[in-house]
Design an enzyme around this catalytic site. Sequence first.
Site, PDB file in Angstrom:
ATOM      1  N   ASP A 189      -3.761  -4.571  -1.111  1.00  0.00           N
ATOM      2  CA  ASP A 189      -2.590  -3.837  -0.668  1.00  0.00           C
ATOM      3  C   ASP A 189      -2.583  -2.508  -1.415  1.00  0.00           C
ATOM      4  O   ASP A 189      -3.189  -2.381  -2.490  1.00  0.00           O
ATOM      5  CB  ASP A 189      -1.331  -4.653  -0.995  1.00  0.00           C
ATOM      6  CG  ASP A 189      -0.059  -3.860  -0.812  1.00  0.00           C
ATOM      7  OD1 ASP A 189       0.134  -3.312   0.289  1.00  0.00           O
ATOM      8  OD2 ASP A 189       0.731  -3.783  -1.768  1.00  0.00           O
ATOM      9  N   MET A 190      -1.915  -1.519  -0.890  1.00  0.00           N
ATOM     10  CA  MET A 190      -1.921  -0.205  -1.526  1.00  0.00           C
ATOM     11  C   MET A 190      -0.658   0.050  -2.338  1.00  0.00           C
ATOM     12  O   MET A 190      -0.682   0.026  -3.558  1.00  0.00           O
ATOM     13  CB  MET A 190      -2.152   0.882  -0.468  1.00  0.00           C
ATOM     14  CG  MET A 190      -3.539   0.792   0.165  1.00  0.00           C
ATOM     15  SD  MET A 190      -3.883   2.063   1.405  1.00  0.00           S
ATOM     16  CE  MET A 190      -3.885   3.532   0.390  1.00  0.00           C
ATOM     17  N   ASP A 191       0.477   0.272  -1.666  1.00  0.00           N
ATOM     18  CA  ASP A 191       1.712   0.598  -2.390  1.00  0.00           C
ATOM     19  C   ASP A 191       2.199  -0.603  -3.195  1.00  0.00           C
ATOM     20  O   ASP A 191       2.363  -1.696  -2.663  1.00  0.00           O
ATOM     21  CB  ASP A 191       2.781   1.044  -1.399  1.00  0.00           C
ATOM     22  CG  ASP A 191       2.374   2.317  -0.675  1.00  0.00           C
ATOM     23  OD1 ASP A 191       2.551   3.401  -1.256  1.00  0.00           O
ATOM     24  OD2 ASP A 191       1.858   2.214   0.453  1.00  0.00           O
ATOM     25  N   THR A 215      -3.253  -2.862   4.260  1.00  0.00           N
ATOM     26  CA  THR A 215      -2.023  -2.137   3.954  1.00  0.00           C
ATOM     27  C   THR A 215      -1.072  -2.057   5.142  1.00  0.00           C
ATOM     28  O   THR A 215      -1.484  -2.198   6.296  1.00  0.00           O
ATOM     29  CB  THR A 215      -2.378  -0.704   3.477  1.00  0.00           C
ATOM     30  OG1 THR A 215      -1.184   0.028   3.217  1.00  0.00           O
ATOM     31  CG2 THR A 215      -3.198   0.049   4.518  1.00  0.00           C
ATOM     32  N   GLY A 216       0.176  -1.844   4.847  1.00  0.00           N
ATOM     33  CA  GLY A 216       1.154  -1.570   5.888  1.00  0.00           C
ATOM     34  C   GLY A 216       1.101  -0.131   6.354  1.00  0.00           C
ATOM     35  O   GLY A 216       1.675   0.213   7.392  1.00  0.00           O
ATOM     36  N   SER A 228       4.352  -7.722  -1.830  1.00  0.00           N
ATOM     37  CA  SER A 228       5.511  -7.839  -0.945  1.00  0.00           C
ATOM     38  C   SER A 228       5.321  -8.917   0.118  1.00  0.00           C
ATOM     39  O   SER A 228       4.244  -9.501   0.244  1.00  0.00           O
ATOM     40  CB  SER A 228       5.801  -6.488  -0.268  1.00  0.00           C
ATOM     41  OG  SER A 228       6.170  -5.516  -1.223  1.00  0.00           O
TER      42      SER A 228
END
Length: 246
Positions: A10-12, A44-45, A196
């Site tokens: 995931d990134m953020d 990622t989102g 998340s």
Amino acid sequence: MGTYKLIALDMDGTLLNEDKKISAENREAIEQATALGKIVIMSTGRGAISAMPYIEELGLTTPLVVVNGSEVWESPSKLHKRTLLSAQTVRNLHKLAQEHDCWWWAYSVNGVFNRESEQLDLEEQEWLKFGYFTENQDKLQRIRTIVEGWGILEITNSHPSNIELNPLGISKASGLEMVCQLLGIQMSEVIAMGDSENDIAMIREAGLGVAMGNAQDEVKRIADITTLTNEEHGVAEVIRTYLLQA
């Protein structure tokens, strides 16, 4: 140890620190892993346009999962599969945002629209994801309850104050499984890291599911392990422990 071939990041809140930067520690660990033949991908989102500068910074040519799985890329320059929301679904979601007077955003193939967009032509866009943001938790729960009742959407979040909507069955896990098929590896050979609700599916299905130290409580509950926070270079810690110690 030594059985993992791929790490999905995931990134953020995971790879990126709070300044939206990749730390030197994380970058060095990723470079060391790729030098050993390990596969590092983003899951990622974010949309592809937003993710690509970081992909380029790291020099990655590997597949990527973006928009919570609505797009899977075989490489940064070659789209593999795209799954769309119908214009009618986006119309209904947009109406719900207006009725509840909250911030919204919508990812299309061509860009991101939000409450401040001057023009929203629903029929002219190919839609990938819709989201809501409000710090009013009662309002957020009311919206969530309504869209859950429709039974046609994958419902997650990337922050405790938002909701993210993808087509039913589309998630980072479905995207990651597609990447594994492309590469000829098993999900048991994958490490997945996130913070998340939109990371839960891939963390649950990966061979090693890792929650960040700053992750939401539900993510920590279902993960195999919890590592350091994104400010403490948790990605580097996991790479050093599980990919570089073969």
